[in-house]
Structures are given as structure tokens and as C-alpha cells.
Design a protein around this motif. Structure first.
Motif, PDB file in Angstrom:
ATOM      1  N   ASP A  11    -120.754  50.777 -35.412  1.00  0.00           N
ATOM      2  CA  ASP A  11    -121.166  52.166 -35.228  1.00  0.00           C
ATOM      3  C   ASP A  11    -121.639  52.418 -33.801  1.00  0.00           C
ATOM      4  OD1 ASP A  11    -120.575  52.781 -37.900  1.00  0.00           O
ATOM      5  OD2 ASP A  11    -122.542  52.074 -38.550  1.00  0.00           O
ATOM      6  N   ILE A  12    -120.720  52.207 -32.873  1.00  0.00           N
ATOM      7  CA  ILE A  12    -120.961  52.479 -31.459  1.00  0.00           C
ATOM      8  C   ILE A  12    -119.636  52.951 -30.850  1.00  0.00           C
ATOM      9  CG2 ILE A  12    -122.877  50.867 -31.088  1.00  0.00           C
ATOM     10  CD1 ILE A  12    -120.833  48.841 -30.103  1.00  0.00           C
ATOM     11  N   SER A  93    -118.016  57.830 -32.161  1.00  0.00           N
ATOM     12  CA  SER A  93    -119.174  56.944 -32.314  1.00  0.00           C
ATOM     13  C   SER A  93    -118.883  55.706 -33.166  1.00  0.00           C
ATOM     14  CB  SER A  93    -120.344  57.717 -32.941  1.00  0.00           C
ATOM     15  OG  SER A  93    -119.991  58.209 -34.222  1.00  0.00           O
ATOM     16  N   THR A  94    -117.612  55.442 -33.456  1.00  0.00           N
ATOM     17  CA  THR A  94    -117.247  54.318 -34.324  1.00  0.00           C
ATOM     18  C   THR A  94    -116.046  53.579 -33.740  1.00  0.00           C
ATOM     19  OG1 THR A  94    -117.995  55.573 -36.249  1.00  0.00           O
ATOM     20  CG2 THR A  94    -116.657  53.628 -36.675  1.00  0.00           C
ATOM     21  N   THR A  95    -116.086  52.245 -33.807  1.00  0.00           N
ATOM     22  CA  THR A  95    -115.015  51.425 -33.252  1.00  0.00           C
ATOM     23  C   THR A  95    -114.629  50.329 -34.233  1.00  0.00           C
ATOM     24  OG1 THR A  95    -115.882  51.779 -31.022  1.00  0.00           O
ATOM     25  CG2 THR A  95    -114.336  49.960 -31.308  1.00  0.00           C
ATOM     26  N   GLN A  96    -113.327  50.092 -34.360  1.00  0.00           N
ATOM     27  CA  GLN A  96    -112.855  48.939 -35.117  1.00  0.00           C
ATOM     28  C   GLN A  96    -112.556  47.812 -34.141  1.00  0.00           C
ATOM     29  OE1 GLN A  96    -110.204  49.008 -38.703  1.00  0.00           O
ATOM     30  NE2 GLN A  96    -108.752  47.970 -37.341  1.00  0.00           N
ATOM     31  N   VAL A  97    -113.206  46.683 -34.361  1.00  0.00           N
ATOM     32  CA  VAL A  97    -113.015  45.494 -33.528  1.00  0.00           C
ATOM     33  C   VAL A  97    -112.218  44.486 -34.340  1.00  0.00           C
ATOM     34  CG1 VAL A  97    -114.140  43.653 -32.240  1.00  0.00           C
ATOM     35  CG2 VAL A  97    -115.209  45.921 -32.357  1.00  0.00           C
ATOM     36  N   HIS A 137    -129.034  47.043 -30.079  1.00  0.00           N
ATOM     37  CA  HIS A 137    -129.310  47.460 -28.711  1.00  0.00           C
ATOM     38  C   HIS A 137    -129.019  48.948 -28.521  1.00  0.00           C
ATOM     39  CE1 HIS A 137    -129.572  43.189 -27.782  1.00  0.00           C
ATOM     40  NE2 HIS A 137    -129.966  43.497 -26.575  1.00  0.00           N
ATOM     41  N   GLY A 138    -127.904  49.398 -29.076  1.00  0.00           N
ATOM     42  CA  GLY A 138    -127.499  50.794 -28.905  1.00  0.00           C
ATOM     43  C   GLY A 138    -126.732  51.036 -27.621  1.00  0.00           C
TER      44      GLY A 138
END
Length: 205
Positions: A11-12, A93-97, A137-138
Motif C-alpha cells: 500500500d504505497i 497508492s498501491t503497487t504489485q511487487v 516507513h511510509g
């Protein structure tokens, strides 16, 4: 050669996720089996890790790196492995790694571990730890925004962002060499002059 592929949603923003992954020397903070990663220059790393409980050391070369998209590497000696981590933005605000590894187990212990999917489990746990680390961390603890293309002869474009200032990519570069790395007193960053911003131990982590 065993192939492992795992994905996780963090969620970054995609840029934050990518930037954090370029900070290879922080890997021991969230990868349980990784004991040490040394950034030798913008393309070369030295690893010390336990694979299925067996200690191994090897050198690796980054062969393909595109900001906010992917990082690919291969071992140049020691433990045989090839890998790619890719980043896909689901929304702002969301990334798939996604982490894909090809590993050659060495010796009986590692072959048994591989058969029991221990390496597979370690990769899944490492991604979960990465998610926890970066979401806590954000923001990224540093960044390297250069490009490395397959077949590059050792020259790359070097750039940094400062997560606290919101600076853009490619802010600094030098012809045929490396830009100096900025330091961030809030993060304990150290300018090591190798095109990589590393962080010292952070008591908040």
C-alpha cells in the motif's frame, strides 16, 4: 535450476516501492536469510546469505534496471541464481511487487530444502517483510534512479530523489561516471561516492 515466482501488494506508490528496492544494503533488515549485501558500484553487488540454512557468498551483476518497472540481476560467481523484481501500479497508492528467482541448489542440504519448498517459503516471507518494512516507513529510505540496459558497457545514467523534498529523477549525473550521493541527516544516510545512497543503522527501524 528451480524457478520461484511470488507477488505481493503493498500500500504505497510504485515509485516508493521501486526506490526502496534499489537500497540493496537494507535487505538484511527485511530478508531473514540475507546476512549482508555490499554495493560495489552501480551495477555490482556482493551477497552473503543463507539458502535453506546453508551459508553462501556470491557476486551479482545488475543487467537490466528501469525505474518504477523492474530490476534484473545474475550471479557472476558462487551460488547460481538469476532474478527479476518487477513493479506494477494498481492505483496511485498501491503497487504489485513480483519477485521471480531461478536458483540452482548446491549440495544435498539445499536440494532437500528445495524439495520441501523451503526456498519458496523464504521468498514469500521476504516479500511480506518488505511490505511491512516500507509501509511502516511510509517513504523510501533512499533511491537510485539510474537506467541500466542489457549490454551496457559499464556506463549508466545516475540520479537520486530525496523522499523528503519530493525531488525528481535524474537530478544529478556525471559523464561516464557516478554522481555523488546526497546525505539525509534524518535517515542517517552516508555519502559513499559510489552512486548509491546507503543508510547506517536507523534506531527507528
Amino acid at each position: 535450476m528451480s524457478t520461484i515466482e511470488k507477488s505481493i501488494t503493498v500500500d504505497i506508490p510504485v515509485t516508493t516501492a521501486y526506490n526502496q528496492w534499489t537500497q540493496f544494503e537494507t535487505f538484511p533488515k527485511f530478508m531473514d536469510g540475507v546476512e549482508r549485501v555490499e554495493q560495489l558500484d552501480d551495477k555490482h553487488l556482493h551477497w552473503k546469505a543463507k539458502i535453506a540454512g546453508v551459508s553462501r557468498e556470491w557476486d551479482a551483476e545488475i543487467v537490466d534496471q528501469t525505474p518504477d518497472e523492474r530490476i534484473s540481476w545474475r550471479a557472476t560467481d558462487g551460488t547460481t541464481n538469476v532474478g527479476t523484481v518487477s513493479f506494477a501500479s494498481s492505483d496511485p497508492s498501491t503497487t504489485q511487487v513480483t519477485l521471480r528467482l531461478e536458483v540452482e541448489p548446491e549440495g544435498f542440504v539445499e536440494k532437500v530444502g528445495d524439495a520441501l519448498h523451503l526456498i519458496d517459503h523464504e521468498v514469500e516471507k521476504d516479500l511480506a517483510n518488505f511490505k511491512e518494512f516500507v509501509e511502516a516507513h511510509g517513504y523510501e529510505t533512499g533511491a537510485w534512479r539510474g537506467d541500466i540496459n542489457p549490454g551496457d558497457a559499464g556506463t549508466s545514467t545516475t540520479g537520486f530523489t530525496d523522499p523528503l523534498l519530493g525531488g525528481g529523477a535524474g537530478a544529478a549525473s556525471t559523464e561516464g561516471g557516478l554522481a555523488p550521493a546526497p546525505t539525509d541527516p534524518l535517515l542517517g544516510g552516508t555519502d559513499l561516492g559510489a552512486g548509491v545512497k546507503r543508510e547506517d543503522d536507523d534506531p527507528r527501524i
